[in-house]
Enzyme design. Structure first.
Site, PDB file in Angstrom:
ATOM      1  N   HIS A   1       0.630  -1.244  -0.028  1.00 17.90           N
ATOM      2  CA  HIS A   1      -0.282   0.021   0.132  1.00 17.90           C
ATOM      3  C   HIS A   1       1.016   0.853  -0.354  1.00 17.90           C
ATOM      4  CE1 HIS A   1      -3.201  -2.609   1.777  1.00 17.90           C
ATOM      5  NE2 HIS A   1      -3.505  -3.249   0.504  1.00 17.90           N
TER       6      HIS A   1
HETATM    7  C1  LIG Z   1      -0.205  -7.739  -5.010  1.00 17.50           C
HETATM    8  C2  LIG Z   1      -0.412  -6.207  -4.911  1.00 17.50           C
HETATM    9  C3  LIG Z   1      -1.055  -6.948  -4.298  1.00 17.50           C
HETATM   10  C4  LIG Z   1      -2.751  -5.748  -3.300  1.00 17.50           C
HETATM   11  N1  LIG Z   1      -3.898  -6.115  -2.912  1.00 17.50           N
HETATM   12  C5  LIG Z   1      -4.605  -4.992  -2.737  1.00 17.50           C
HETATM   13  C6  LIG Z   1      -6.075  -5.640  -2.472  1.00 17.50           C
HETATM   14  O1  LIG Z   1      -6.268  -6.690  -2.758  1.00 17.50           O
HETATM   15  N2  LIG Z   1      -6.513  -4.685  -2.187  1.00 17.50           N
HETATM   16  C7  LIG Z   1      -6.707  -2.778  -2.762  1.00 17.50           C
HETATM   17  O2  LIG Z   1      -7.555  -2.219  -1.895  1.00 17.50           O
HETATM   18  N3  LIG Z   1      -5.303  -2.715  -2.545  1.00 17.50           N
HETATM   19  C8  LIG Z   1      -4.500  -3.932  -3.397  1.00 17.50           C
HETATM   20  N4  LIG Z   1      -3.592  -3.919  -3.546  1.00 17.50           N
HETATM   21  C9  LIG Z   1      -2.700  -2.039  -3.538  1.00 17.50           C
HETATM   22  C10 LIG Z   1      -3.333  -1.349  -4.548  1.00 17.50           C
HETATM   23  O3  LIG Z   1      -3.399  -2.033  -5.523  1.00 17.50           O
HETATM   24  C11 LIG Z   1      -2.699   0.071  -4.768  1.00 17.50           C
HETATM   25  O4  LIG Z   1      -3.041   0.821  -4.262  1.00 17.50           O
HETATM   26  C12 LIG Z   1      -3.022   0.945  -6.269  1.00 17.50           C
HETATM   27  O5  LIG Z   1      -2.987  -0.009  -7.438  1.00 17.50           O
HETATM   28  C13 LIG Z   1      -2.144   1.462  -6.548  1.00 17.50           C
HETATM   29  O6  LIG Z   1      -2.138   2.479  -7.913  1.00 17.50           O
HETATM   30  P1  LIG Z   1      -2.367   3.980  -8.557  1.00 17.50           P
HETATM   31  O7  LIG Z   1      -3.295   4.685  -9.378  1.00 17.50           O
HETATM   32  O8  LIG Z   1      -1.509   4.847  -6.915  1.00 17.50           O
HETATM   33  O9  LIG Z   1      -0.495   3.072  -9.084  1.00 17.50           O
HETATM   34  P2  LIG Z   1      -0.734   2.402  -9.906  1.00 17.50           P
HETATM   35  O10 LIG Z   1      -1.676   0.611 -10.316  1.00 17.50           O
HETATM   36  O11 LIG Z   1       0.765   1.139  -9.820  1.00 17.50           O
HETATM   37  O12 LIG Z   1      -0.445   3.053 -11.592  1.00 17.50           O
HETATM   38  C14 LIG Z   1       0.764   3.117 -11.896  1.00 17.50           C
HETATM   39  C15 LIG Z   1       0.467   2.412 -13.206  1.00 17.50           C
HETATM   40  O13 LIG Z   1       1.294   4.035 -14.009  1.00 17.50           O
HETATM   41  C16 LIG Z   1       2.327   3.219 -14.717  1.00 17.50           C
HETATM   42  N5  LIG Z   1       3.856   3.984 -15.366  1.00 17.50           N
HETATM   43  C17 LIG Z   1       4.566   4.186 -13.956  1.00 17.50           C
HETATM   44  N6  LIG Z   1       5.845   5.040 -14.137  1.00 17.50           N
HETATM   45  C18 LIG Z   1       5.149   5.273 -15.716  1.00 17.50           C
HETATM   46  C19 LIG Z   1       5.647   5.728 -16.687  1.00 17.50           C
HETATM   47  N7  LIG Z   1       7.305   6.990 -16.400  1.00 17.50           N
HETATM   48  N8  LIG Z   1       5.527   6.072 -17.554  1.00 17.50           N
HETATM   49  C20 LIG Z   1       4.364   5.894 -18.162  1.00 17.50           C
HETATM   50  N9  LIG Z   1       3.631   4.819 -17.380  1.00 17.50           N
HETATM   51  C21 LIG Z   1       4.398   4.390 -16.095  1.00 17.50           C
HETATM   52  C22 LIG Z   1       2.519   1.819 -14.120  1.00 17.50           C
HETATM   53  O14 LIG Z   1       4.009   0.676 -14.822  1.00 17.50           O
HETATM   54  C23 LIG Z   1       1.508   1.886 -13.633  1.00 17.50           C
HETATM   55  O15 LIG Z   1       0.632   1.170 -14.208  1.00 17.50           O
HETATM   56  C24 LIG Z   1      -1.875  -4.490  -3.949  1.00 17.50           C
HETATM   57  C25 LIG Z   1      -0.874  -4.190  -3.975  1.00 17.50           C
HETATM   58  C26 LIG Z   1      -0.502  -5.357  -4.866  1.00 17.50           C
HETATM   59  C27 LIG Z   1       1.248  -4.719  -5.576  1.00 17.50           C
END
Ligand SMILES: Cc1cc2nc3c(=O)[nH]c(=O)nc-3n(C[C@H](O)[C@H](O)[C@H](O)COP(=O)(O)OP(=O)(O)OC[C@H]3O[C@@H](n4cnc5c(N)ncnc54)[C@H](O)[C@@H]3O)c2cc1C
Length: 596
Positions: free
Chosen positions: A531
């Protein structure tokens, strides 16, 4: 080796070996073709950097305005079909859809080595890899954001945005319309297949006085059969929910995968963002620039958004100067890294009748049942379906604000003549259950920074787990609850569910079950809660560490916002996918309001 480990479950072993490889092969093939859909010099109204949990929502909502041209750039590939299957969740970890970040070694945690921090590198981001648990967290977590000076972010402000996405598929829960809604793009529902031990775990908690709750309703302390972001036994990532239904139909929305943004283009005099530089992920010399008429939105996740900002000249002056990056705005980017911390060491052995490991024939039947009807064990997540939320003795006992969450991970341990072998199987196939106490109101703060100005290097991650001793104390209390209370319930004893008291190798010098033993596990077998958040936090003008204002605009720079888990000022007591989707929904409305 495989047949030695599990002759009766060769098919399970084969799946464990084959599925991750299949994902890697698909991603490799997908990345071979250049991004024909994007051309150097193109103009859009909005460019979104990162198609993860937040980025997919923002791209979807902004492209609802047909006059706005929206570009979503994602470094990873397309979402592979295998990840749709709830039971196959662990098979995507540590494959090419995972960034597999490594933390800096520290003697206080991870056994003095690097820990792997998994994060989605794929369209849909973390929502493709995650456990699909739908947990919004406690109202107090959001009220705390507001109290810090972030107007519009209290619980009553954000609740409508949770409900905006939500299509709650469980009528008894959906009926509570104060907290729930139907008709949104994101299906939230209990799994079609109910694991037999999940109900047992609920009963064990109930024996100890905990009531069954809807953790996303009015009360959080208690035990629950979770709701998941899935529909009809199929994962619902933000890609499947927010992008797929519109990707072909909306001519103003362009989604390009396998392209990494290397820098946001910012006019240093006007301090205004006007586009991005990108490189093809596979052949990095193929580069280009695209321009934004209105805004650039960074949604690269809490570990990559700081890197994107720093490479663009926004970050702590000393760090940028050392990396040879010209400073455009001196902000505390990358500080305030927060996570929920845990450890995988409390394991229960299951009596014969409670084990769920299947024979080869049964595995085959399950695969066919899932293929035909999306039902059966593969539509489930095993014991992960149940969860308990308790207050450690360090939490305020007078209020409903639990600080420990139990994630119940299925495990397989096979005894062979070569010793014990642990391996990953589909979630519903297991003979042990790991009770993972997670510290949900962790106080330790870390940071993330750049190695240098190379956009292809991983960021430096320093989590500082357990730097605040209160986190360790809460964790120890969470362990004692399992070892002393849960393990002694009649419910568990009656069916032969017993604590595995074999000490883990790196802590066998300490007596099992003592506070020192739990502390040793915490430090030697530290496990992320996945997280990661807080690294571009929002805050009022008076907060000198705030990177964003409450509209999520980067301070001192025009036409640039950050929208993802990094905006969170203080991590609440929930998993982060639902909060991130809420953040993206709310921010999309802010942008629509600003440009109407
Ligand atoms: C293994 C795992 C299990 C989890 N289990 C749960 C759960 O059961 N329930 C829950 O609520 N949360 C869970 N989480 C946490 C939750 O999924 C994350 O907090 C959430 O997905 C984060 O969202 P975000 O948009 O901040 O980042 P992300 O979803 O990580 O999105 C960022 C995106 O940006 C892209 N990116 C990065 N840098 C660049 C760049 N320079 N150029 C272009 N693209 C780029 C990445 O590839 C990625 O696709 C889990 C996470 C993981 C990894």
């Amino acid at each position: 080796m495989v047949s030695v480990a599990c002759p009766a479950t060769v098919l399970l072993c084969y799946l464990a070996w084959h599925l991750p490889k299949l994902i890697d092969q698909q991603q490799e093939i997908g990345s071979l073709f250049p991004p024909f859909r994007i051309f150097d010099g193109e103009r859009y109204d909005f460019i979104i950097v990162g198609g993860g949990s937040a980025g997919c929502v923002v791209a979807s909502r902004l492209s609802e305005i047909s006059d706005w041209k929206v570009l979503l750039l994602e470094a990873g590939g397309e979402e592979p079909p295998q990840v749709d299957v709830p039971a196959y969740t662990p098979f995507s970890w540590e494959t090419s859809v995972d960034w597999q970040f490594q933390t800096e070694p520290h003697e206080g945690y991870c056994g003095g080595k690097s820990c792997t921090w998994n994060a989605g590198k794929v369209l849909g981001g973390g929502s493709v890899l995650n456990g699909m648990i739908y947990n919004r967290g406690n109202a107090r977590s959001y009220d705390a954001w507001k109290k810090l000076g972030n107007d519009g972010w209290g619980f009553e402000d954000v609740l409508p945005y949770f409900k905006k996405s939500e299509n709650n598929g469980d009528p008894p829960i959906a009926a509570n319309s104060r907290y729930h809604a139907v008709g949104g793009l994101l299906n939230v529902q209990r799994l079609p297949y109910q694991d037999k031990n999940a109900q047992l775990i609920v009963e064990a908690f109930r024996e100890l006085g905990y009531t069954s709750v809807d953790i996303n309703g009015g009360t959080q302390t208690g035990v629950t059969l979770l709701q998941f972001t899935q529909k009809d036994g199929s994962r619902m990532s933000t890609n499947r929910a927010f992008i797929e239904p519109f990707r072909d139909g909306r001519k103003n929305l362009k989604v390009v995968t396998n392209v990494r943004v290397t820098k946001v283009l910012i006019d240093p005099n006007k301090k205004t963002a006007y586009g991005v530089e990108y490189a093809w992920e596979k052949h990095r010399h193929i580069r280009g620039k695209v321009y934004a008429n209105k805004e650039v939105i960074v949604s690269s996740g809490a570990l990559k958004s700081p890197q994107v900002l720093m490479l663009s000249g926004i970050g702590p002056r000393s760090i940028l100067s050392a990396a040879g990056i010209d400073v455009i705005e001196d902000l505390q980017v990358g500080q305030n890294l927060q996570d929920h911390v845990s450890m995988p060491g409390i394991v229960f052995k299951l009596g014969e009748k409670q084990q769920t490991l299947s024979s080869n024939q049964k595995v085959l039947r399950d695969i066919l049942e899932y293929a035909r009807h999306h039902k059966g064990p593969l539509s489930g997540t095993g014991s992960l379906e149940a969860s308990g939320y308790i207050k450690s003795r360090y939490a305020d006992q007078a209020i409903d604000y639990p600080d420990i969450e139990y994630t119940l991970l299925p495990q397989v341990v096979i005894n062979t003549s070569l010793g014990e072998i642990r391996f990953t199987t589909p979630f519903p196939e297991y003979n042990r259950i790991m009770f993972k106490p997670t510290v949900m109101l962790a106080k330790s703060i870390g940071y993330v920074t750049v190695q240098n100005k190379d956009p292809f290097l991983q960021p430096i991650i320093v989590p500082n787990c357990f730097a605040n001793i209160k986190d360790l104390n809460a964790f120890i209390d969470g362990c004692n609850f399992v070892a002393k209370n849960l393990s002694n319930t009649k419910v568990f004893k009656d069916v032969g569910v017993s604590l595995d008291t074999t000490p883990l190798p790196n802590c066998c010098h300490v007596e099992f079950g003592t506070n020192d033993y739990w502390a040793c596990l915490a430090r030697k077998y530290t496990y992320t809660g996945f997280h990661y958040s807080g690294t571009c936090k929002m805050g009022p003008d008076s907060d000198l560490a705030a990177v964003l204002d409450a509209q999520l605009r980067v301070r001192g720079v025009q036409h640039l916002r950050v929208i993802d888990a990094s905006i969170i000022p203080t991590l609440g007591n929930s998993n982060t996918n639902a909060p991130v989707i809420m953040i993206a929904e709310k921010a999309s409305d802010m942008i629509k309001e600003a440009w109407k």
